[in-house]
Design a protein around this motif. Sequence first.
Motif, PDB file in Angstrom:
ATOM      1  N   GLN A 173       0.940  -1.201   0.141  1.00  0.00           N
ATOM      2  CA  GLN A 173      -0.116   0.158  -0.061  1.00  0.00           C
ATOM      3  C   GLN A 173       0.881   1.197   0.101  1.00  0.00           C
ATOM      4  OE1 GLN A 173      -2.942  -0.521  -0.771  1.00  0.00           O
ATOM      5  NE2 GLN A 173      -4.230  -1.544   0.653  1.00  0.00           N
ATOM      6  N   ARG A 174       1.829   1.226   0.691  1.00  0.00           N
ATOM      7  CA  ARG A 174       3.056   2.198   0.831  1.00  0.00           C
ATOM      8  C   ARG A 174       3.579   2.392  -0.656  1.00  0.00           C
ATOM      9  NH1 ARG A 174       4.485   4.416   5.489  1.00  0.00           N
ATOM     10  NH2 ARG A 174       6.534   5.195   4.758  1.00  0.00           N
ATOM     11  N   GLY A 175       3.816   1.615  -1.382  1.00  0.00           N
ATOM     12  CA  GLY A 175       4.273   1.571  -2.650  1.00  0.00           C
ATOM     13  C   GLY A 175       3.240   2.174  -3.687  1.00  0.00           C
ATOM     14  N   ARG A 176       2.148   1.785  -3.639  1.00  0.00           N
ATOM     15  CA  ARG A 176       1.051   2.183  -4.422  1.00  0.00           C
ATOM     16  C   ARG A 176       0.853   3.655  -4.069  1.00  0.00           C
ATOM     17  NH1 ARG A 176      -3.952  -1.789  -3.468  1.00  0.00           N
ATOM     18  NH2 ARG A 176      -3.474  -3.295  -5.038  1.00  0.00           N
ATOM     19  N   ALA A 177       0.926   4.213  -2.752  1.00  0.00           N
ATOM     20  CA  ALA A 177       0.794   5.608  -2.500  1.00  0.00           C
ATOM     21  C   ALA A 177       1.945   6.300  -3.095  1.00  0.00           C
ATOM     22  CB  ALA A 177       0.889   5.909  -0.959  1.00  0.00           C
ATOM     23  N   LEU A 178       3.213   5.778  -3.149  1.00  0.00           N
ATOM     24  CA  LEU A 178       4.420   6.299  -3.770  1.00  0.00           C
ATOM     25  C   LEU A 178       4.036   6.708  -5.229  1.00  0.00           C
ATOM     26  CD1 LEU A 178       7.874   5.350  -3.098  1.00  0.00           C
ATOM     27  CD2 LEU A 178       7.157   5.661  -5.532  1.00  0.00           C
ATOM     28  N   LEU A 179       3.521   5.562  -5.793  1.00  0.00           N
ATOM     29  CA  LEU A 179       3.160   5.795  -7.461  1.00  0.00           C
ATOM     30  C   LEU A 179       2.233   6.780  -7.572  1.00  0.00           C
ATOM     31  CD1 LEU A 179       3.089   2.027  -8.646  1.00  0.00           C
ATOM     32  CD2 LEU A 179       5.194   3.691  -8.532  1.00  0.00           C
ATOM     33  N   LEU A 180       1.206   6.817  -6.684  1.00  0.00           N
ATOM     34  CA  LEU A 180       0.189   7.961  -6.934  1.00  0.00           C
ATOM     35  C   LEU A 180       0.891   9.210  -6.963  1.00  0.00           C
ATOM     36  CD1 LEU A 180      -2.913   7.892  -7.203  1.00  0.00           C
ATOM     37  CD2 LEU A 180      -2.904   8.146  -4.937  1.00  0.00           C
ATOM     38  N   GLU A 181       1.795   9.671  -5.933  1.00  0.00           N
ATOM     39  CA  GLU A 181       2.496  11.047  -5.895  1.00  0.00           C
ATOM     40  C   GLU A 181       3.307  11.119  -7.169  1.00  0.00           C
ATOM     41  OE1 GLU A 181       1.049  13.033  -3.814  1.00  0.00           O
ATOM     42  OE2 GLU A 181       0.119  11.154  -2.978  1.00  0.00           O
ATOM     43  N   LEU A 182       4.136  10.221  -7.491  1.00  0.00           N
ATOM     44  CA  LEU A 182       4.834  10.256  -8.690  1.00  0.00           C
ATOM     45  C   LEU A 182       4.064  10.851  -9.884  1.00  0.00           C
ATOM     46  CD1 LEU A 182       7.334   7.264  -8.634  1.00  0.00           C
ATOM     47  CD2 LEU A 182       7.964   9.777  -8.245  1.00  0.00           C
ATOM     48  N   GLU A 183       2.808  10.178  -9.901  1.00  0.00           N
ATOM     49  CA  GLU A 183       1.974  10.613 -11.153  1.00  0.00           C
ATOM     50  C   GLU A 183       1.459  11.926 -10.894  1.00  0.00           C
ATOM     51  OE1 GLU A 183      -0.806   7.866 -13.523  1.00  0.00           O
ATOM     52  OE2 GLU A 183      -2.246   8.681 -11.860  1.00  0.00           O
ATOM     53  N   ARG A 184       0.983  12.386  -9.661  1.00  0.00           N
ATOM     54  CA  ARG A 184       0.606  13.879  -9.349  1.00  0.00           C
ATOM     55  C   ARG A 184       1.872  14.892  -9.623  1.00  0.00           C
ATOM     56  NH1 ARG A 184      -3.245  13.927  -5.967  1.00  0.00           N
ATOM     57  NH2 ARG A 184      -2.582  12.073  -4.997  1.00  0.00           N
ATOM     58  N   LEU A 185       2.942  14.461  -9.293  1.00  0.00           N
ATOM     59  CA  LEU A 185       4.227  15.316  -9.696  1.00  0.00           C
ATOM     60  C   LEU A 185       4.327  15.546 -11.110  1.00  0.00           C
ATOM     61  CD1 LEU A 185       7.287  14.110  -7.563  1.00  0.00           C
ATOM     62  CD2 LEU A 185       6.003  16.102  -7.523  1.00  0.00           C
ATOM     63  N   TYR A 186       4.451  14.476 -12.027  1.00  0.00           N
ATOM     64  CA  TYR A 186       4.721  14.707 -13.311  1.00  0.00           C
ATOM     65  C   TYR A 186       3.453  15.882 -14.039  1.00  0.00           C
ATOM     66  CZ  TYR A 186       2.419  11.306 -16.032  1.00  0.00           C
ATOM     67  OH  TYR A 186       1.234  10.562 -16.857  1.00  0.00           O
ATOM     68  N   ASN A 187       2.577  15.565 -13.622  1.00  0.00           N
ATOM     69  CA  ASN A 187       1.324  16.159 -14.216  1.00  0.00           C
ATOM     70  C   ASN A 187       1.085  17.648 -13.849  1.00  0.00           C
ATOM     71  OD1 ASN A 187      -0.496  14.323 -16.250  1.00  0.00           O
ATOM     72  ND2 ASN A 187      -0.094  13.198 -14.342  1.00  0.00           N
ATOM     73  N   HIS A 188       1.575  17.808 -12.379  1.00  0.00           N
ATOM     74  CA  HIS A 188       1.396  18.941 -11.797  1.00  0.00           C
ATOM     75  C   HIS A 188       2.600  19.937 -12.500  1.00  0.00           C
ATOM     76  CE1 HIS A 188      -2.115  18.778  -9.353  1.00  0.00           C
ATOM     77  NE2 HIS A 188      -1.485  18.654  -8.299  1.00  0.00           N
ATOM     78  N   VAL A 189       3.782  19.462 -12.822  1.00  0.00           N
ATOM     79  CA  VAL A 189       4.859  20.171 -13.322  1.00  0.00           C
ATOM     80  C   VAL A 189       4.614  20.607 -14.781  1.00  0.00           C
ATOM     81  CG1 VAL A 189       7.275  19.950 -14.168  1.00  0.00           C
ATOM     82  CG2 VAL A 189       6.535  19.070 -11.668  1.00  0.00           C
TER      83      VAL A 189
END
Length: 485
Positions: free
Chosen positions: A227-243
């Motif tokens: 679940q922590r790994g999933r949360a990490l991927l969710l934030e990586l996706e948020r990062l590249y889209n927001h940038v």
Amino acid sequence: MIVDIQPGELIDQAAGLLDGGHRLALVSAQQEADGFTVVYLFAAAGPDRRTELRLRLAAAEPAVPSLAAISFPAGRFEREMRDLFGITPLGHPRPRRLVRHHHWPRGWYPMRADAGPTPAFGDPEGPYPFVTVEGPGVYEIPVGPVHAGLIEPGHFRFSVVGETILKLKARLWFVHKGIEKLFEGRTPAEGLPLAERVSGDTTVGHALAYCLAIEAATGTDVPQQAQRGRALLLELERLYNHVTDLGALCNDVAYGILHAHAGRVRERLLRINAQVTGHRLLRGGITLGGVTLRALPDPDDLAAIAADAAEIAALALGHTVVADRFTGTAILTTQAAHDLGTLGYVARASGLDRDARRDHPFVDLGDFPVATKIDGDVLARFQVRTDEIATSIDLINRLLGGASSSIAPSVGGSGSSGVGIAEGWRGTIVHRVQLETGGRLVRVKIVDPSFFNWPALPVALGGAIVPDFPLANKSFNLSYAGNDL
């Protein structure tokens, strides 16, 4: 909690939940052997609460009382349900078509089991009844549905005096792909690649919501490190889209050099994505029962990216032309954002404190700031993204210590339903699945945040000028694909 009710009880039950702080998150219809089942999912935070109101309808002339008078999103869900299943919302104030364009045949409901092959299209309803604004100096500007580049189809019709927008109508669903129909009869594993492709820039968000729904339906316990790994991927996706959005917003006010620098940072993030999952858009990372990580991000790389993104934002907002163009442009008030049911950064930029990472958690992230602003303009939506970039990098650093590839021993069970809720980068994503006795998918209902947020764009543009449309549109950055399922 699931509550079986009669149609006559629907309005009172729904009103009670809405008054109690719930929001309508999803409406899903499903055809049964002897009629239809309609499910209304209401969700609330503090603590996480989910209530399903479930109705059974007869096969002949199915109908439900409309909730449009007490919930704007309900009215749109009802129109969608009528178009796809032929279930009539009784008393709906605007029962016109939503998904099926006017050239779709009458009496053909594509989600029904007996829909059969697509019949011939024609023009049974005539032209779409756009509202005509009249008066001295009023004229119309039609834009789309075909646009330059890779953008999907959408038609925008502006009623304008001079440069001032009096009314904007956004017409969508030009490419209704039938994704929910494609899930039917697949195994949960066969459905996952389809979930990843609902909207290409939201691979993790939709895959996660789908897997959470399957796991809820099958009673699967996912290991905490997964679940922590999933949360990490969710934030990586948020990062590249927001940038990406920071750069695109700068580009829309002619600050091209910052757009180029944002593109440079985005490329670094995409390469990190490829190292972590083997795919630049993070496909293959979320799996049923767990997560697959090939590597973990380097904290030093993340720190450099955080500094880069912060500098881009500071340079943008330190430029008087950028600040002037962003400030006060396309304002969505807090009341309008609430009434329309907006989600994600659109809602948070208008003062609504909504974030499924905190409100409907699948893993404990600890305390983290939910970025909100109150002005509801382009500037606020830019600032919320900027703040969320910093928060995402902080969360990834927290998650690195306990995140690893891990999958539950088995994902079993059948004949039940489940709901998955995830805070995608655009906002809250909801999937609801129904499994048959053999374990195959009977129904998958998907709600992308763009379904809630598209109606807010014309509201925000009332009184704006036509040249601000590209900027305002980018500040919302809504998905056609996530909406046009």
